[in-house]
Design an enzyme around this catalytic site. Structure first.
Site, short mmCIF file in Angstrom:
data_model
loop_
_atom_site.label_atom_id
_atom_site.label_comp_id
_atom_site.label_asym_id
_atom_site.label_seq_id
_atom_site.Cartn_x
_atom_site.Cartn_y
_atom_site.Cartn_z
N LYS A 174 63.12 56.10 -3.62
CA LYS A 174 63.33 56.08 -2.04
C LYS A 174 64.38 55.77 -0.98
CE LYS A 174 61.61 51.62 -0.57
NZ LYS A 174 60.96 50.43 0.42
N ASP A 175 65.19 55.47 -2.71
CA ASP A 175 67.38 54.54 -1.91
C ASP A 175 67.74 55.89 -1.97
OD1 ASP A 175 65.68 52.20 -1.56
OD2 ASP A 175 66.65 51.53 -3.04
N ARG A 195 61.43 52.14 9.62
CA ARG A 195 59.82 52.70 9.72
C ARG A 195 59.00 51.99 9.42
NH1 ARG A 195 56.47 52.11 5.41
NH2 ARG A 195 58.71 51.35 4.10
N ARG A 196 58.82 50.21 9.23
CA ARG A 196 57.80 49.39 8.80
C ARG A 196 57.81 48.68 10.24
NH1 ARG A 196 60.57 47.39 3.31
NH2 ARG A 196 58.84 48.57 1.61
N ARG A 204 67.39 41.05 5.55
CA ARG A 204 67.64 41.99 4.07
C ARG A 204 67.87 40.50 2.98
NH1 ARG A 204 73.49 44.29 2.85
NH2 ARG A 204 72.51 44.10 1.26
N ARG A 240 63.41 37.04 0.15
CA ARG A 240 62.02 37.60 1.17
C ARG A 240 60.95 36.45 1.26
NH1 ARG A 240 63.05 43.68 2.85
NH2 ARG A 240 64.96 44.37 1.22
N CYS A 281 69.24 56.17 6.75
CA CYS A 281 68.56 55.15 7.02
C CYS A 281 67.68 54.66 7.91
CB CYS A 281 69.82 53.92 6.57
SG CYS A 281 70.53 54.16 4.95
N1 LIG Z 1 65.71 49.28 -0.47
C1 LIG Z 1 64.58 48.38 -1.61
C2 LIG Z 1 63.55 48.82 -1.78
N2 LIG Z 1 64.05 50.00 -2.57
C3 LIG Z 1 62.61 50.37 -3.58
C4 LIG Z 1 62.11 48.76 -3.20
C5 LIG Z 1 60.73 48.92 -3.57
C6 LIG Z 1 59.94 49.63 -5.17
C7 LIG Z 1 59.86 51.44 -4.85
O1 LIG Z 1 59.81 51.49 -3.48
O2 LIG Z 1 59.65 52.11 -5.91
C8 LIG Z 1 62.08 48.41 -2.75
C9 LIG Z 1 61.88 47.07 -2.04
C10 LIG Z 1 60.75 47.26 -1.02
O3 LIG Z 1 60.91 48.13 -0.17
O4 LIG Z 1 60.19 45.86 -0.61
#
Ligand SMILES: NCc1[nH]cc(CCC(=O)O)c1CC(=O)O
Length: 320
Positions: A89-90, A137-138, A155, A161, A251
């Site tokens: 997802k990154d 999004r959240r 962050r 967190r 982003c």
């Molecule tokens: N950008 C942060 C990030 N990138 C991937 C994950 C979680 C693991 C995943 O989605 O595979 C997270 C942390 C989160 O969103 O809590």
């Protein structure tokens, strides 16, 4: 005498590049373990620091795509590492020249979870409770479901967190199920958020294993690939890519998507894809779903994105 050809016998030690965070190291460790199971393979982990690791600004303000991933891709192209492991997802949605997505390993649960004080669920949080998350999004979906909550931008890594809840600074934080699972911290989750309340980020819970497109590793890494996970993620990311093109908020996007695969008796894989775009303040949203065959995952995602855009998705994300 002939022996079976081992595609790896001339490769020597494979250098796997990873970010240094606990979560990244756990994820890379899983991939390294799987590769080490192949006879004759040896993997060495090499830490690579990314722009996102070096900066303390809110991610939404770093102003560039690939803050967690570009440095790994550069190291890959420069030959400093042979494999890069990312949280899928990154990754930016644009394809990277000279790099192959060699494998998408079996996906973890893509949902978001709540980590709250006193075992509280999202519906039980008192009016005005302080909930930490920085992801647009959240934030948008939380505001839509519980406009009374106070959303606190945070962050930092997962431990940081969660420590804001145990330290009493926040009542709850929202995190990915997958991250907690991989760190062995699932017991800290107090509520697994369902798709109707909190649709996950496209590709959440999936890993992307990349290598140089011209090297010998792409073929060998296919053993790590789970085609059903890959199809689901491709559909979700196609929604994001198409909405990105129309809005350029990357982003900062509130795009959410989740594809659920079903395998028929004849082996045909179908995806049921749900996607949404929410206004930053939660005041409005468009949400749609569609089904299609896994082999047309990209088309399925693009068509659903087109439908979302026709229903006004781009307009919802005009002003943060
Ligand atoms: N950008 C942060 C990030 N990138 C991937 C994950 C979680 C693991 C995943 O989605 O595979 C997270 C942390 C989160 O969103 O809590």
């Amino acid at each position: 005498m002939t022996s079976a050809v081992n595609p790896l016998q001339d490769i020597g030690t494979i250098i796997l590049g990873t970010r240094g965070s606990k979560l990244a190291m756990a994820q890379s460790g899983l991939v390294a373990e799987a590769i080490n199971r192949c006879p004759g393979c040896a993997v060495e982990l090499k830490r690579v620091s990314t722009h996102g690791d070096r900066s303390h600004a809110p991610v939404a303000e770093l102003g560039t795509t690939g803050v967690w991933t570009s440095a790994l891709r550069e190291a890959l192209l420069a030959g400093e590492i042979d494999i890069a492991v990312h949280s899928y997802k990154d990754l930016p949605t644009a394809p990277a020249d000279g790099i192959s997505l060699a494998a998408v390993p079996k996906r973890e649960n893509p949902s978001d979870v709540l980590v709250a004080r006193d075992g509280l669920k999202l519906v039980d949080l008192p009016t005005g409770a302080r909930v930490g998350t920085g992801a647009p999004r959240r934030v948008a979906q939380l505001r839509a479901f519980r406009p009374d909550l106070e959303i606190v931008p945070i962050r930092g890594n997962i431990d940081t967190r969660m420590s804001k809840v145990t330290g009493g600074e926040l009542d709850a934080v929202v995190l990915a199920y997958a991250g907690l699972a991989r760190l062995g911290r699932l017991d800290d989750a107090t509520d697994v958020l369902t798709d109707d309340v909190m649709l996950p980020a496209p590709a959440q819970g999936a890993l992307a294993v990349e290598c140089r497109a011209d090297g010998p590793l792409a073929e060998m890494l296919l053993v790590l690939d789970d085609p059903i996970s890959r199809a689901a993620v491709v559909a979700e990311r196609a929604v994001l890519a198409e909405v990105d093109i129309a809005t350029s908020v990357w982003c900062n996007s509130t795009v959410a998507a989740h594809a659920v695969p079903t395998v028929a008796d004849d082996g045909a894989v179908t995806l049921t894809l749900q996607a949404s775009v929410t206004a930053f303040d939660g005041s409005d949203a468009v949400r749609m779903s569609a089904s299609g065959f896994a082999h047309d995952a990209d088309g399925l995602g693009r068509r659903l994105a087109a439908a979302l855009l026709t229903a006004g998705a781009a307009k919802l994300m005009e002003s943060p």
